[in-house]
Scaffold this motif. Sequence first.
Motif, mmCIF file in Angstrom:
data_model
loop_
_atom_site.group_PDB
_atom_site.id
_atom_site.type_symbol
_atom_site.label_atom_id
_atom_site.label_comp_id
_atom_site.label_asym_id
_atom_site.label_seq_id
_atom_site.Cartn_x
_atom_site.Cartn_y
_atom_site.Cartn_z
ATOM 1 N N GLN A 206 0.860 -1.196 0.000
ATOM 2 C CA GLN A 206 0.000 0.000 0.000
ATOM 3 C C GLN A 206 0.883 1.229 0.000
ATOM 4 O OE1 GLN A 206 -3.246 0.082 2.943
ATOM 5 N NE2 GLN A 206 -2.666 2.203 3.419
ATOM 6 N N ALA B 251 -1.824 -3.885 4.719
ATOM 7 C CA ALA B 251 -0.974 -2.989 3.945
ATOM 8 C C ALA B 251 0.337 -3.657 3.511
ATOM 9 C CB ALA B 251 -0.653 -1.724 4.747
ATOM 10 N N ALA C 83 2.222 3.559 3.300
ATOM 11 C CA ALA C 83 1.668 2.851 4.459
ATOM 12 C C ALA C 83 2.200 3.483 5.740
ATOM 13 C CB ALA C 83 2.043 1.384 4.394
#
Length: 226
Positions: free
Chosen positions: A165, A215, A168
């Motif tokens: 992600q 994530a 993150a």
Amino acid sequence: MRNVLTAGLVALILGAAAAGAQESSPPPPNPKIAATLPVVAPVPDPAASPAVAPPAPPPVTEAAVAAEESAAKRAAKTEPACKPGFGCVTNLPLPRFVSLKGDEGNARRGPGLTHRIDWVFTRPGMPLMITAEYENWRRVEDQDGAGGWVHYALLSGVRSVVVAQDMAELRATPDRDARVVAQAEIGVVARILQCTADWCRISSGGEKGWVEKTAIWGVLPGEVIE
């Protein structure tokens, strides 16, 4: 009147006696007649079982020999049945995560050096998921599903993750309300320090913090690492 035996008379008497003796003896067998005498052969017993010759063995072919040798090798290499969800070689759970030990690792189409290389991993420490085992080889894949068979010597048990992600957030404690201590870009490889059911504490570039498992990639849902 006396009988007078003269030499001539004795010879005549002896000759007659000899002739009589010869006439009383059986004549010698005629070889021609003896040769034509029939030979007496034994008569087989009709009640006796006739002798049966054993069947001839089938001819031995190269294909039959090869098949027999192949069956013997398979029997010698028979392995016990693998437990579902566990590797047949290590008896460790499948799937499971490891990391790339060196700078690169060749992923081959099959478990052996004779198989072609389909993929090359080039990120040291990147997480890889093992999905199968065969002798000294492990079938692995990265977060995108790319991979193949890698020799176990190229893998490490040190756990790592890759940030999935962008930006993150790494927090001071495993809580969404905790203070953000750092941010990590997508694709960053970090080392796992600790994991709870939903959070992992990771380290990368001198920064440490807690990040949600959603994530990152490289750890199983619910997996706890002390």
